[in-house]
Design an enzyme around this catalytic site. Structure first.
Site, PDB file in Angstrom:
ATOM      1  N   ASP A  12      54.295  39.373   2.556  1.00  0.00           N
ATOM      2  CA  ASP A  12      53.027  39.373   1.850  1.00  0.00           C
ATOM      3  C   ASP A  12      52.245  38.150   2.331  1.00  0.00           C
ATOM      4  OD1 ASP A  12      54.120  37.186   0.526  1.00  0.00           O
ATOM      5  OD2 ASP A  12      54.063  38.111  -1.464  1.00  0.00           O
ATOM      6  N   CYS A  69      58.528  37.152   1.137  1.00  0.00           N
ATOM      7  CA  CYS A  69      57.469  36.956   0.160  1.00  0.00           C
ATOM      8  C   CYS A  69      57.695  35.568  -0.425  1.00  0.00           C
ATOM      9  CB  CYS A  69      57.433  38.060  -0.898  1.00  0.00           C
ATOM     10  SG  CYS A  69      58.828  38.136  -2.034  1.00  0.00           S
ATOM     11  N   THR A  71      59.354  34.409  -3.085  1.00  0.00           N
ATOM     12  CA  THR A  71      60.764  34.157  -3.431  1.00  0.00           C
ATOM     13  C   THR A  71      61.730  35.003  -2.617  1.00  0.00           C
ATOM     14  OG1 THR A  71      60.834  35.865  -5.137  1.00  0.00           O
ATOM     15  CG2 THR A  71      60.155  33.628  -5.830  1.00  0.00           C
ATOM     16  N   HIS A 102      80.110  41.923   5.460  1.00  0.00           N
ATOM     17  CA  HIS A 102      80.767  42.648   4.371  1.00  0.00           C
ATOM     18  C   HIS A 102      79.961  43.796   3.796  1.00  0.00           C
ATOM     19  CE1 HIS A 102      83.770  39.208   3.263  1.00  0.00           C
ATOM     20  NE2 HIS A 102      83.775  39.497   4.561  1.00  0.00           N
ATOM     21  N   HIS A 137      85.622  46.847   3.753  1.00  0.00           N
ATOM     22  CA  HIS A 137      84.192  46.693   3.506  1.00  0.00           C
ATOM     23  C   HIS A 137      83.454  48.007   3.765  1.00  0.00           C
ATOM     24  CE1 HIS A 137      85.112  42.509   3.086  1.00  0.00           C
ATOM     25  NE2 HIS A 137      85.567  42.446   4.336  1.00  0.00           N
TER      26      HIS A 137
END
Length: 149
Positions: A12, A69, A71, A102, A137
């Site tokens: 963003d 973005c 965060t 994983h 995994h």
């Protein structure tokens, strides 16, 4: 991943500078960067950018995606709504390596307001240099895929 693997980048408005630094870094490592914007600092909505990048990965047009973005959380949530996407927010290199090894993550999300530029590049390197380990995994990744339906 081999040289010229296509990697989609999007963000963003909060992450333009960091996205540009990552694009240059990834390109210098021999990957083909598909930067889908945005190109201005005008406020924009991270869900559309997360979804657009995720669609490029889910379709096979790009092997991996890196999204940003403020965060890293919101854009990651949007990307993970696209079937076939496994994206994690990483603020350290250990997590970036582990989501590939994983969880067979095919997208990485970083918070531009949380992680400094040099650490972000180290996180990208850890993500790109890691490979899926399979085995137990793989069973767990299959369980995640089954939730999508």
């Amino acid at each position: 991943m081999s040289a010229k693997t296509r990697i989609v980048l999007s963000s963003d408005h909060a992450a333009l500078d960091l996205r540009a630094a990552i694009a240059a870094h990834v390109s210098a490592k021999g990957y083909e960067v598909v930067d889908i914007g945005p190109t201005t600092t005008e406020s924009t909505h991270y869900p559309k950018h997360g979804e657009a990048a995720a669609q490029k990965v889910a379709s096979g047009d790009c092997a991996l995606g890196i999204i940003l973005c403020g965060t890293g959380q919101g854009i990651m949530m949007a990307a993970n709504k696209v079937k076939g996407i496994r994206c994690g927010v990483c603020m350290d290199t250990f997590s970036a390596r582990m989501i590939r090894q994983h969880n067979d993550a095919n997208m990485l999300s970083i918070g531009a307001r949380v992680v400094g530029d040099m650490l972000a590049l180290d996180i990208v390197d850890a993500f790109l240099d890691a490979t899926f380990e399979g085995g137990r995994h793989g069973t767990r990744v299959d369980m995640i895929k089954a939730i999508e339906g």
